[in-house]
Scaffold this motif. Structure first.
Motif, PDB file in Angstrom:
ATOM      1  N   ALA A 140      54.218  57.140   6.337  1.00  0.00           N
ATOM      2  CA  ALA A 140      54.728  58.255   5.527  1.00  0.00           C
ATOM      3  C   ALA A 140      53.729  59.418   5.530  1.00  0.00           C
ATOM      4  N   ASP A 141      52.405  59.107   5.415  1.00  0.00           N
ATOM      5  CA  ASP A 141      51.394  60.171   5.404  1.00  0.00           C
ATOM      6  C   ASP A 141      51.374  60.906   6.738  1.00  0.00           C
ATOM      7  N   ASP A 142      51.445  60.164   7.850  1.00  0.00           N
ATOM      8  CA  ASP A 142      51.397  60.824   9.160  1.00  0.00           C
ATOM      9  C   ASP A 142      52.624  61.699   9.388  1.00  0.00           C
ATOM     10  N   ILE A 143      53.773  61.207   8.935  1.00  0.00           N
ATOM     11  CA  ILE A 143      54.979  62.031   9.094  1.00  0.00           C
ATOM     12  C   ILE A 143      54.868  63.293   8.253  1.00  0.00           C
ATOM     13  N   ALA A 144      54.293  63.138   7.066  1.00  0.00           N
ATOM     14  CA  ALA A 144      54.173  64.316   6.191  1.00  0.00           C
ATOM     15  C   ALA A 144      53.236  65.358   6.789  1.00  0.00           C
ATOM     16  N   ARG A 151      51.168  43.419   0.982  1.00  0.00           N
ATOM     17  CA  ARG A 151      50.209  44.533   0.850  1.00  0.00           C
ATOM     18  C   ARG A 151      50.051  45.248   2.176  1.00  0.00           C
ATOM     19  N   GLN A 152      50.006  44.484   3.257  1.00  0.00           N
ATOM     20  CA  GLN A 152      49.855  45.102   4.569  1.00  0.00           C
ATOM     21  C   GLN A 152      51.093  45.932   4.928  1.00  0.00           C
ATOM     22  N   ILE A 153      52.284  45.372   4.597  1.00  0.00           N
ATOM     23  CA  ILE A 153      53.518  46.129   4.853  1.00  0.00           C
ATOM     24  C   ILE A 153      53.496  47.442   4.067  1.00  0.00           C
ATOM     25  N   SER A 154      53.092  47.328   2.805  1.00  0.00           N
ATOM     26  CA  SER A 154      53.032  48.522   1.969  1.00  0.00           C
ATOM     27  C   SER A 154      52.023  49.537   2.529  1.00  0.00           C
ATOM     28  N   MET A 155      50.871  49.000   3.010  1.00  0.00           N
ATOM     29  CA  MET A 155      49.824  49.886   3.533  1.00  0.00           C
ATOM     30  C   MET A 155      50.318  50.653   4.768  1.00  0.00           C
ATOM     31  N   PHE A 156      50.924  49.906   5.729  1.00  0.00           N
ATOM     32  CA  PHE A 156      51.396  50.562   6.954  1.00  0.00           C
ATOM     33  C   PHE A 156      52.554  51.516   6.664  1.00  0.00           C
ATOM     34  N   ALA A 157      53.375  51.176   5.701  1.00  0.00           N
ATOM     35  CA  ALA A 157      54.481  52.088   5.349  1.00  0.00           C
ATOM     36  C   ALA A 157      53.927  53.400   4.790  1.00  0.00           C
ATOM     37  N   GLU A 158      52.888  53.291   3.949  1.00  0.00           N
ATOM     38  CA  GLU A 158      52.277  54.497   3.397  1.00  0.00           C
ATOM     39  C   GLU A 158      51.609  55.328   4.496  1.00  0.00           C
ATOM     40  N   MET A 159      50.961  54.657   5.446  1.00  0.00           N
ATOM     41  CA  MET A 159      50.295  55.378   6.545  1.00  0.00           C
ATOM     42  C   MET A 159      51.324  56.123   7.394  1.00  0.00           C
ATOM     43  N   TYR A 170      51.619  51.938  13.925  1.00  0.00           N
ATOM     44  CA  TYR A 170      51.850  51.471  12.543  1.00  0.00           C
ATOM     45  C   TYR A 170      53.207  50.739  12.414  1.00  0.00           C
ATOM     46  N   ALA A 171      54.195  51.266  13.142  1.00  0.00           N
ATOM     47  CA  ALA A 171      55.525  50.634  13.071  1.00  0.00           C
ATOM     48  C   ALA A 171      55.488  49.230  13.656  1.00  0.00           C
ATOM     49  N   THR A 172      54.721  49.062  14.773  1.00  0.00           N
ATOM     50  CA  THR A 172      54.596  47.711  15.366  1.00  0.00           C
ATOM     51  C   THR A 172      53.949  46.735  14.379  1.00  0.00           C
ATOM     52  N   GLN A 173      52.876  47.194  13.729  1.00  0.00           N
ATOM     53  CA  GLN A 173      52.206  46.341  12.741  1.00  0.00           C
ATOM     54  C   GLN A 173      53.144  46.035  11.568  1.00  0.00           C
ATOM     55  N   LEU A 174      53.934  47.026  11.204  1.00  0.00           N
ATOM     56  CA  LEU A 174      54.871  46.842  10.099  1.00  0.00           C
ATOM     57  C   LEU A 174      55.894  45.753  10.429  1.00  0.00           C
TER      58      LEU A 174
END
Length: 602
Positions: free
Chosen positions: A408-412, A398-406, A422-426
Motif C-alpha cells: 500500500a505504501d509503495d503504491i501510494a 503479522r507478515q501478511i499485514s506487514m507486506f500488505a502495508e508495504m 511483496y505480492a509473492t511474499q504475501l
C-alpha cells in the motif's frame, strides 16, 4: 414212714398258726382253717364254696403255683390289703391228676387306711395329678390302667378307653377319629406303625402328629414282669417352636445363599466351618470341598487376612478391607471384606467374614479417575494449544499485514518496482496460514473420535498406512521392515493416521545421501501392546523429547529441507491418548529416532 391218722391231720389243720385254704382245681374253696378265717376276716363256713380269686388283690393276679414260698398280695373282707408268704401244695390222685391245692399263707404285713404303703387307689390318685399321660399294658398288649391325662390327650377316643382294650383296638379308634378311610393302605400302614412303636418299648422317645394337627411324644418301656409302661406327652407347643426355628433357619439359609455377598465362618484355628455357594463358586470348588480346610489354602500371597484376624479384639471385633483377587474363571474382581471376630467374654468363638463384590464400583472409580486425569490433561493441552495456536497463527498474519502495508505504501508513493516481490511474499504467507488452519482443523476433527472400539489387527493398519505413503516411499527409496504385530482394541482409521504420521516422519527426517530405513516391530506386555519404530534418520535431541509432541512445534525451521506444519506428532499423540495409550521418544536410542507407541492389547 407210718401214716398219720385222720385225727392227727385234722388237729394239724385246725390248729395250724398259718392260714390254710384248700381249693378245688377250678379255684373254689373246699375248706379254710380258723387261722384263715381270722386272717381274711370271713366266717370259715361262709368261705367254703366261694371262689378263691376275690381274696387276691385285683391288680396282682394269683401267681402262686409251686411248692416254693412266694409273696402274694391279698385283700381282706374289710378292704385292707396285706402280703402273705404263700406255699401251694398240689394233691394228686393215683392217675397223677391234680385233685386239690393246699395253700399255706403266712401274713407278712397287713395294710390299712393309715398304712404308709400306698394303696392302689392312692396310686391312681397320684397318677391322675401327673400332667403326662401314663398307661400300663400287660404282656398281651391290653390296658391294665391309665391316668386322667392319658385319656384327655386323645379327646373323645380317650373317654372310650376301657381296661382290657388292646393296643390295636385303641389305634383303630384313633384312626377313625383322624378321619382316615378304614381298610385303606394308608390306614393299615398307620395302625401298623402305632403297634410297632408300642412293641419297640425301648424307652426311646418318638414324636408324631395326632388329633388334627397336634404333636405327641411317645415313650414305651418294657418292665421286668412283661408289662409295658406307655408315657404320652403333648409337645405341640414345643414342636411349633421347633418348626418356627426350622423355618427361621431355612429363611436364614435361603438368605445366605441368595444374597450376592460372599459369606464364610472360620474357626479360631482358621478352618472353614461354613461357606456359601457364592464364595465356593468364586474359589471354583464345592462348599463341601472347602469346609474343613484351612483358609490359608485359599489366600493369595501377601494376603494380610491372618494379621487382620489376629488384630481383632473384644473391644474392636470388626474391621473392613478392600482386596483385588482373581476368580476361578480368571476374572479380576475387587472385594470389600467385612471381618468380625465373635467372642464369648474374652474367649474367641469364631470369625465371620462377609465379602461384597465392588468390582463395578472400583471400575467406576477408576473411570472417574481416568476421566479426571484426562480432563486435566486436556485442560493443560488446551492451554498449550491456545498459546501455541495464538503464537503460530499470529506470525504469518503479522507478515501478511506487514507486506500488505508495504504494498500500500509503495503504491501510494508510486514506487511499484518492489510490489511484485511483496505480492509473492504475501501469497506465500497466505498459503502458510491456510496450511496451519487446515492442520488445526484436522487436529480438531480427529481428536477423541472413537465411538465403538473393537479388535484391530495392526498388520492391516500398517499395510494401509504404507499404501497411503507409497509415493514418498518410492521417491526416497525407503526400506521398511514390518515384523509381527499384536492385535489391539481401538479405531482402525485413527490408528492408520497415527502410524502414517510416524512412518512419514521417519521418511521425511532422513539423512542426506542415506537411504532411510525403518523397522516396525511389536510385542505384548501384559495387557498392553507395544509398537516400536526405530529409524536411521537425523534423530532428535532427548531434551526435546516432550516438546516435539506439542502442536506446531518444529525443530527444523527450514521448510525447504523439512516441510510441514508441526502437527503430525501432536496428532499421533492425541490419537494414542484417545485410545488410552501413549507415544514417546526413546531417549536412549542413538542411531536415529525411535518412537514407541503403547495401546490396549486385544
Amino acid at each position: 414212714m407210718p401214716s398219720l391218722d385222720r385225727t392227727t391231720l385234722e388237729a394239724l389243720y385246725n390248729d395250724h398258726p398259718d392260714a390254710v385254704i384248700v381249693t378245688a382245681p377250678g379255684g373254689a374253696i373246699l375248706s379254710a382253717n380258723a387261722a384263715a378265717a381270722s386272717l381274711f376276716g370271713f366266717d370259715a363256713r361262709l368261705m367254703v364254696g366261694r371262689p378263691f380269686s376275690p381274696l387276691l388283690d385285683e391288680a396282682f393276679p394269683d401267681s402262686a403255683g409251686s411248692a416254693h414260698d412266694i409273696s402274694v398280695l391279698y385283700k381282706r373282707a374289710d378292704g385292707t390289703r396285706f402280703t402273705g408268704m404263700t406255699r401251694t401244695i398240689a394233691v394228686h390222685d393215683a392217675g397223677d391228676v391234680p385233685r386239690t391245692s393246699i395253700r399255706i399263707i403266712r401274713a407278712e404285713h397287713l395294710r390299712d387306711a393309715t398304712d404308709d404303703i400306698p394303696s392302689i387307689r392312692t396310686v391312681d390318685t397320684a397318677l391322675d395329678v401327673i400332667a403326662e399321660g401314663i398307661a400300663i399294658y400287660d404282656e398281651d398288649e391290653r390296658l391294665i390302667l391309665c391316668n386322667k391325662a392319658y385319656r384327655q390327650l386323645f379327646g373323645p377316643v380317650g373317654e372310650r378307653l376301657q381296661i382290657g382294650m388292646s393296643v390295636a383296638d385303641f389305634a383303630l379308634q384313633l384312626l377313625s377319629e383322624e378321619g382316615m378311610e378304614l381298610g385303606s393302605a394308608e390306614a393299615e400302614a398307620w395302625i401298623r406303625r402305632q403297634v410297632d412303636l408300642f412293641r419297640r418299648a425301648d424307652g426311646m422317645p418318638e414324636i408324631f402328629p395326632y388329633n388334627n394337627g397336634r404333636w405327641l411324644r411317645a415313650e414305651n418301656t418294657l418292665t421286668a414282669d412283661g408289662n409295658t409302661v406307655a408315657i404320652r406327652v403333648d409337645v405341640t407347643d414345643l414342636k411349633q417352636v421347633e418348626q418356627e426355628l426350622d423355618r427361621q433357619r431355612q429363611d436364614y439359609a435361603t438368605l445366605v445363599e441368595t444374597i450376592p455377598d460372599f459369606i464364610t465362618r472360620i474357626s479360631p484355628d482358621l478352618v472353614y466351618t461354613f461357606v456359601n455357594q457364592r464364595f465356593a463358586a468364586c474359589i471354583g470348588l464345592s462348599a463341601d470341598a472347602i469346609i474343613g480346610r484351612s483358609c490359608l489354602d485359599f489366600v493369595v500371597e501377601d494376603d494380610p487376612l491372618v494379621d487382620i484376624f489376629r488384630g481383632l479384639t473384644p473391644e474392636e471385633p470388626a474391621t473392613a478391607q478392600e482386596q483385588c483377587r482373581v476368580s476361578a474363571n480368571g476374572v479380576e474382581i475387587w472385594m470389600l471384606w467385612s471381618n468380625l471376630a465373635v467372642f464369648d467374654g474374652r474367649r474367641l468363638v469364631e470369625y465371620v467374614t462377609v465379602g461384597r463384590d465392588i468390582t463395578e464400583m472400583k471400575r467406576q472409580q477408576m473411570r472417574i479417575a481416568e476421566q479426571r486425569s484426562e480432563l486435566q490433561r486436556k485442560n493443560e493441552a488446551l492451554g498449550q494449544f491456545t498459546s501455541s495456536v495464538s503464537h503460530d497463527l499470529k506470525a504469518p498474519m503479522r507478515q501478511i499485514s506487514m507486506f500488505a502495508e508495504m504494498i500500500a505504501d509503495d503504491i501510494a508513493t508510486d514506487k511499484l518496482e518492489d510490489v511484485p516481490v511483496y505480492a509473492t511474499q504475501l501469497r506465500s504467507k497466505s498459503r502458510r496460514l491456510m496450511q496451519l488452519v487446515d492442520s488445526l482443523l484436522d487436529y480438531a476433527r480427529i481428536a477423541d473420535r472413537i465411538a465403538s472400539p473393537q479388535r484391530v489387527g495392526l498388520r492391516d493398519v500398517v499395510e494401509d498406512a504404507l499404501g497411503n505413503l507409497q509415493n514418498d516411499i518410492a521417491e526416497s527409496g525407503a526400506q521398511i521392515t514390518v515384523e509381527a504385530l499384536p492385535d489391539v482394541i481401538g479405531d482402525s482409521e485413527l490408528l492408520k493416521r497415527l502410524f502414517q504420521n510416524v512412518i512419514g516422519n521417519a521418511i521425511k527426517y532422513r539423512r542426506t545421501g542415506v537411504v532411510p530405513e525403518l523397522t516396525i516391530t511389536g510385542w505384548r506386555d501384559g495387557r498392553i501392546a507395544q509398537i516400536a519404530f526405530p529409524d536411521n534418520g537425523v534423530g532428535i535431541d532427548p531434551q526435546h523429547a516432550d516438546r516435539i509432541f506439542d502442536i506446531f512445534q518444529r525443530l527444523h525451521r527450514d521448510e525447504s529441507i523439512f516441510p510441514g506444519t508441526g502437527v503430525g506428532l501432536s496428532l499421533a499423540r492425541r490419537i494414542a491418548e484417545s485410545h488410552g495409550g501413549t507415544i514417546v521418544l526413546d531417549p536412549e536410542y542413538r542411531n536415529g529416532a525411535r518412537f514407541v507407541v503403547s495401546l490396549p492389547a486385544a
